[in-house]
Design a protein around this motif. Sequence first.
Motif, mmCIF file in Angstrom:
data_model
loop_
_atom_site.group_PDB
_atom_site.id
_atom_site.type_symbol
_atom_site.label_atom_id
_atom_site.label_comp_id
_atom_site.label_asym_id
_atom_site.label_seq_id
_atom_site.Cartn_x
_atom_site.Cartn_y
_atom_site.Cartn_z
ATOM 1 N N TYR A 110 -10.000 -4.413 1.434
ATOM 2 C CA TYR A 110 -9.950 -5.872 1.350
ATOM 3 C C TYR A 110 -8.951 -6.445 2.367
ATOM 4 C CZ TYR A 110 -8.909 -10.544 -0.438
ATOM 5 O OH TYR A 110 -8.721 -11.888 -0.548
ATOM 6 N N LYS A 111 -7.789 -5.825 2.482
ATOM 7 C CA LYS A 111 -6.764 -6.312 3.393
ATOM 8 C C LYS A 111 -7.185 -6.216 4.854
ATOM 9 C CE LYS A 111 -3.283 -7.242 0.512
ATOM 10 N NZ LYS A 111 -2.657 -8.573 0.424
ATOM 11 N N THR A 146 -0.346 -7.905 6.404
ATOM 12 C CA THR A 146 -1.061 -8.011 5.135
ATOM 13 C C THR A 146 -0.336 -7.242 4.043
ATOM 14 O OG1 THR A 146 -2.422 -6.140 5.796
ATOM 15 C CG2 THR A 146 -3.297 -8.343 6.204
ATOM 16 N N PRO A 189 0.814 -1.226 0.000
ATOM 17 C CA PRO A 189 0.000 0.000 0.000
ATOM 18 C C PRO A 189 0.844 1.271 0.000
ATOM 19 C CG PRO A 189 -0.828 -1.567 1.617
ATOM 20 C CD PRO A 189 0.500 -2.082 1.163
ATOM 21 N N LEU A 219 -8.110 -1.943 -2.104
ATOM 22 C CA LEU A 219 -7.110 -2.895 -1.620
ATOM 23 C C LEU A 219 -6.992 -2.841 -0.105
ATOM 24 C CD1 LEU A 219 -4.758 -4.909 -2.088
ATOM 25 C CD2 LEU A 219 -3.244 -2.915 -2.295
ATOM 26 N N GLY A 259 -8.466 2.045 -6.528
ATOM 27 C CA GLY A 259 -7.932 0.699 -6.312
ATOM 28 C C GLY A 259 -7.175 0.570 -5.007
ATOM 29 N N ILE A 260 -6.414 1.603 -4.643
ATOM 30 C CA ILE A 260 -5.675 1.572 -3.378
ATOM 31 C C ILE A 260 -6.638 1.488 -2.195
ATOM 32 C CG2 ILE A 260 -4.156 2.875 -1.847
ATOM 33 C CD1 ILE A 260 -2.854 4.068 -4.357
#
Length: 405
Positions: free
Chosen positions: A346-347, A404, A57, A343, A339-340
């Motif tokens: 999700y993480k 993660t 990230p 992400l 998208g970041i």
Amino acid sequence: MKILLSATYPFIYLLLFFAIPFDNYFRVLPNILLGLLVLSFPFVVSKEDFKKLHKVPTLLFICFVAILLILSLASGRLESDSAIIQKVGLAVLFAILYIPVRDFRKIKLTIILSALAVIVFSVIKILIIIYTSEEIVLGYSREVVESLLIDRIYIGLLSILSILVSYQSLNKQYHPNNKYHLINIIINLLFLLLMVSKVALLVLGVIVLVKQLYSKKKVFKYLAATILIVAGVFTIGLINKSIKPSNQQSQTSFLQNTLTWEMRTTVWENASYIITSNPLLLKGFGYKETKEKLVASYGSRIEDKQKQARFVANRYNSHNQFLDFYLSFGIFAAGLFSGILLLLLYKNKKYFLPTSFLIVVISFCLVENVFHRQIGAYYIGFVLTALLIKNSFMLTKNDTIKDTQ
């Protein structure tokens, strides 16, 4: 020298965060403190400190800043875009500058004290106005809005951060600090109600529902999921309806009436028109040209002359960070930013606190161009600090910390 810098560095960092809301009164102070941190950073940081960062990230955010810079250079608009690029970079820099600091508990305390300072300052000014004015309408009067230390939407953002920090700090068993955190939660919530900060209250409502998804009782999970899905579909429908052109100027949508979003929905309608007129923007128009196109759209598409004059005079921006990145920097920049966040979502989906912080960021990005203001960049930087740093305060005491990367 290094020992002295290592001892003072955390306090400078904390003072910077505390001073952010007072930028209008001490404008030079945050910049001085930030400069001191940048100059001291090479002397106090170690290789081990960089291991605190979640690599993927962090690198993606750095790449995002680099892409904005490359797009601006390639389009010859670096000078006009630099203000936005600097603020996005400031948010990432704020997170990186934290890594030499050892104790996140002080950061949490600073968040709480900063929010309380804003509330006390604003309440005192409101009381002065009430004492000197014959009548006042809390929440909507121009005098009250102008008396607030910072814009109402950023007060809402700071108060939510303070509430979440206090909530995470509560102990299930008796602890003497529990009462202070409960008092802080109540004070911030009452202030949001007093200021009729509808965006913040709606976000808090969503967070309360999301919390039920982490409940051990399935009935609460299913109920919360159902409410969130229905509310999401209903809201999307209202937004779609509100941004469609209408010749009936006297009618306003339910969303506009209940959330006083007449300005935002009009802006989004015009931004949507620009997008449909210019499909698939690769490099975007740039910050300056985007604003000019919006102003031109207000002048040609708003039929009500009084409303048209107001929008043109105020030169309203898109009031949506995702739309702003798309219009200003194109599909790749907007896609990477989105998208970041996805992400990170999700993480961290197994943990309530990181998820709730991401909900806060996404929600405010949907209704505000947070990177158009330095205060927005700092508060997004705080959230990035919490999300990009391993073993931070974001996990609850019962969570298992997982790397993660």
